[in-house]
Write a protein that holds these residues in place. Structure first.
Motif, PDB file in Angstrom:
ATOM      1  N   ASN A 105       0.758  -1.110   0.128  1.00 32.58           N
ATOM      2  CA  ASN A 105      -0.088  -0.161  -0.165  1.00 32.58           C
ATOM      3  C   ASN A 105       0.906   1.284  -0.061  1.00 32.58           C
ATOM      4  OD1 ASN A 105      -2.518   1.156   0.029  1.00 32.58           O
ATOM      5  ND2 ASN A 105      -2.005   1.625   2.227  1.00 32.58           N
ATOM      6  N   GLU A 106       1.952   1.119   0.076  1.00 38.20           N
ATOM      7  CA  GLU A 106       2.903   2.247   0.356  1.00 38.20           C
ATOM      8  C   GLU A 106       3.368   2.597  -1.132  1.00 38.20           C
ATOM      9  OE1 GLU A 106       7.411   0.951   1.394  1.00 38.20           O
ATOM     10  OE2 GLU A 106       5.787   1.041   3.124  1.00 38.20           O
ATOM     11  N   PRO A 107       3.851   3.899  -1.527  1.00 37.22           N
ATOM     12  CA  PRO A 107       4.413   4.423  -2.746  1.00 37.22           C
ATOM     13  C   PRO A 107       5.742   3.587  -2.814  1.00 37.22           C
ATOM     14  CG  PRO A 107       3.785   6.347  -1.547  1.00 37.22           C
ATOM     15  CD  PRO A 107       3.411   5.057  -0.525  1.00 37.22           C
ATOM     16  N   THR A 108       5.760   2.979  -4.072  1.00 35.70           N
ATOM     17  CA  THR A 108       7.143   2.336  -4.261  1.00 35.70           C
ATOM     18  C   THR A 108       8.250   3.533  -4.567  1.00 35.70           C
ATOM     19  OG1 THR A 108       6.820   2.162  -6.548  1.00 35.70           O
ATOM     20  CG2 THR A 108       5.949   0.490  -5.423  1.00 35.70           C
ATOM     21  N   PRO A 109       9.542   2.808  -4.696  1.00 35.62           N
ATOM     22  CA  PRO A 109      10.639   3.864  -4.850  1.00 35.62           C
ATOM     23  C   PRO A 109      10.563   4.326  -6.368  1.00 35.62           C
ATOM     24  CG  PRO A 109      11.459   2.027  -3.728  1.00 35.62           C
ATOM     25  CD  PRO A 109      10.060   1.765  -3.836  1.00 35.62           C
ATOM     26  N   ARG A 151       8.015   6.989  -6.854  1.00 40.56           N
ATOM     27  CA  ARG A 151       8.241   8.223  -6.301  1.00 40.56           C
ATOM     28  C   ARG A 151       9.263   8.922  -7.169  1.00 40.56           C
ATOM     29  NH1 ARG A 151       8.337   5.593  -1.402  1.00 40.56           N
ATOM     30  NH2 ARG A 151      10.408   5.143  -1.189  1.00 40.56           N
ATOM     31  N   ARG A 152      10.257   8.022  -7.747  1.00 35.11           N
ATOM     32  CA  ARG A 152      11.418   8.423  -8.857  1.00 35.11           C
ATOM     33  C   ARG A 152      10.774   9.197  -9.820  1.00 35.11           C
ATOM     34  NH1 ARG A 152      15.122   3.898 -11.058  1.00 35.11           N
ATOM     35  NH2 ARG A 152      13.009   3.273 -12.151  1.00 35.11           N
ATOM     36  N   PHE A 153       9.626   8.515 -10.480  1.00 34.38           N
ATOM     37  CA  PHE A 153       9.010   8.937 -11.614  1.00 34.38           C
ATOM     38  C   PHE A 153       8.068  10.181 -11.357  1.00 34.38           C
ATOM     39  CE2 PHE A 153       5.171   8.041 -14.852  1.00 34.38           C
ATOM     40  CZ  PHE A 153       5.998   8.712 -15.808  1.00 34.38           C
ATOM     41  N   GLU A 169      -1.648  17.152   3.852  1.00 28.17           N
ATOM     42  CA  GLU A 169      -2.246  15.865   4.100  1.00 28.17           C
ATOM     43  C   GLU A 169      -1.643  15.019   2.807  1.00 28.17           C
ATOM     44  OE1 GLU A 169      -6.441  13.026   4.407  1.00 28.17           O
ATOM     45  OE2 GLU A 169      -6.423  15.235   4.351  1.00 28.17           O
ATOM     46  N   PHE A 170      -1.439  15.412   1.810  1.00 25.66           N
ATOM     47  CA  PHE A 170      -0.625  14.534   0.720  1.00 25.66           C
ATOM     48  C   PHE A 170       0.952  14.380   0.654  1.00 25.66           C
ATOM     49  CE2 PHE A 170       1.299  14.006  -3.569  1.00 25.66           C
ATOM     50  CZ  PHE A 170       0.840  12.553  -3.806  1.00 25.66           C
ATOM     51  N   SER A 171       1.165  13.130   0.390  1.00 24.60           N
ATOM     52  CA  SER A 171       2.608  13.036   0.381  1.00 24.60           C
ATOM     53  C   SER A 171       2.987  11.695  -0.368  1.00 24.60           C
ATOM     54  CB  SER A 171       3.236  12.504   1.949  1.00 24.60           C
ATOM     55  OG  SER A 171       4.392  12.184   2.039  1.00 24.60           O
ATOM     56  N   LEU A 172       4.320  11.825  -0.768  1.00 23.66           N
ATOM     57  CA  LEU A 172       4.705  10.741  -1.602  1.00 23.66           C
ATOM     58  C   LEU A 172       5.831   9.795  -0.505  1.00 23.66           C
ATOM     59  CD1 LEU A 172       6.040  12.669  -5.046  1.00 23.66           C
ATOM     60  CD2 LEU A 172       3.941  10.954  -4.751  1.00 23.66           C
ATOM     61  N   ASP A 220      -3.074   6.915  -4.138  1.00 22.16           N
ATOM     62  CA  ASP A 220      -2.658   8.443  -4.304  1.00 22.16           C
ATOM     63  C   ASP A 220      -1.772   8.882  -5.131  1.00 22.16           C
ATOM     64  OD1 ASP A 220      -5.298   9.034  -2.810  1.00 22.16           O
ATOM     65  OD2 ASP A 220      -4.137   9.769  -1.158  1.00 22.16           O
ATOM     66  N   THR A 221      -0.642   8.123  -4.909  1.00 26.96           N
ATOM     67  CA  THR A 221       0.610   8.380  -5.924  1.00 26.96           C
ATOM     68  C   THR A 221       0.314   8.296  -7.380  1.00 26.96           C
ATOM     69  OG1 THR A 221       2.103   7.685  -4.041  1.00 26.96           O
ATOM     70  CG2 THR A 221       2.983   8.063  -6.169  1.00 26.96           C
ATOM     71  N   ASN A 222      -0.373   7.400  -7.797  1.00 25.11           N
ATOM     72  CA  ASN A 222      -0.778   6.929  -9.022  1.00 25.11           C
ATOM     73  C   ASN A 222      -1.539   8.000  -9.600  1.00 25.11           C
ATOM     74  OD1 ASN A 222       0.661   4.493  -9.743  1.00 25.11           O
ATOM     75  ND2 ASN A 222      -1.097   3.332  -8.698  1.00 25.11           N
ATOM     76  N   GLU A 223      -2.586   8.559  -8.855  1.00 24.39           N
ATOM     77  CA  GLU A 223      -3.420   9.657  -9.170  1.00 24.39           C
ATOM     78  C   GLU A 223      -2.498  10.936  -9.401  1.00 24.39           C
ATOM     79  OE1 GLU A 223      -7.033  10.194  -7.443  1.00 24.39           O
ATOM     80  OE2 GLU A 223      -7.462   8.013  -7.218  1.00 24.39           O
ATOM     81  N   PHE A 224      -1.619  10.974  -8.659  1.00 20.31           N
ATOM     82  CA  PHE A 224      -0.748  12.168  -8.708  1.00 20.31           C
ATOM     83  C   PHE A 224       0.142  12.314  -9.674  1.00 20.31           C
ATOM     84  CE2 PHE A 224       3.089  14.644  -7.488  1.00 20.31           C
ATOM     85  CZ  PHE A 224       2.578  15.871  -7.221  1.00 20.31           C
TER      86      PHE A 224
END
Length: 234
Positions: A50-54, A57-59, A101-104, A113-117
């Motif tokens: 469920n957490e953003p993958t490296p 985040r890199r992308f 509230e939003f964070s990577l 959320d990261t995918n939508e961002f």
């Protein structure tokens, strides 16, 4: 040291074997290292589903940097950090989140959320014709690729390299001798390709081409038909 990413497909604890699925670029990098050093050691870091993958985040940060370098926007483009804060704020506003509230980060963020961002950043980049330092098809998760395919059709940029000019490329056979100007294009699949990748599609054959680039094609709807001036009547 080079950071590579893969998804575990098979785990055999009895034999101590792990099978990974990797992107084409990461796999080529691994092959290059293996060819020069067959005794190399890989470090494996497990992450919560469920957490953003490296890789995500890199992308995301690469996209933010591309947008900042383009200088397409307002005063918020002063620094990379101000650009980041601007898009974080946009995401929080449009999704009804509180400020901050939003964070990577792996601690506060989550994968969806990261995918939508990332999709939001790609929408901005394609709308403003911003050159990308990385190819989205090599970075996006499979379920997110369709969003990129659709945006490329709507904005007439190549789904593989992002270049313009490009053309809508039909994936489904309409029929020999049928006038494409008069046929109903709705629900036929298509992708947007520049001349180089259009030629590659013909050279490889559509099945091999789609598999190589992880594409499925998008069914033409009224919006796509309007942008490309396609007939939608019988």
């Amino acid at each position: 040291m080079t950071e590579l990413f893969g998804q575990v497909n098979k785990l055999d604890p009895n034999k101590g074997l792990v099978t990974l699925q990797m992107s084409d670029d990461d796999l080529r990098t691994l092959q290059k290292y293996h060819a020069t050093n067959r005794q190399q050691v890989l470090s494996v870091v497990a992450s919560d589903d469920n957490e953003p993958t490296p890789k995500q985040r890199r992308f995301a940060f690469a996209l933010l940097n591309d947008i900042w370098l383009s200088q397409v926007g307002g005063a918020w483009l002063e620094t990379v950090e101000s650009t980041r804060r601007h898009f974080y704020g946009m995401y929080e506003y449009y999704h009804g989140l509180d400020f901050g509230e939003f964070s990577l980060s792996a601690v506060k963020g989550n994968k969806s959320d990261t995918n939508e961002f990332i999709n939001m950043l790609l929408d901005y980049a394609v709308l403003h014709n911003i050159g990308l330092s990385v190819k989205p098809l090599n970075e996006l998760e499979p379920k997110e690729i369709a969003h990129w395919e659709y945006q490329c059709l709507m904005n007439k940029c190549c789904v593989i390299c992002g270049k313009r000019p490009s053309d809508l490329h039909h994936l489904d056979t309409i029929g020999q001798g049928v006038d494409r100007r008069k046929t109903n294009h709705l629900k036929h699949r298509a992708v947007q390709l520049c001349r180089i990748h259009h030629q590659e599609a013909h050279s490889l054959g559509i099945g091999t081409f789609l598999q190589k680039h992880h594409l499925t094609g998008i069914k033409i709807d009224e919006r796509i038909a309007e942008v490309h001036r396609l007939n939608t009547g019988d």
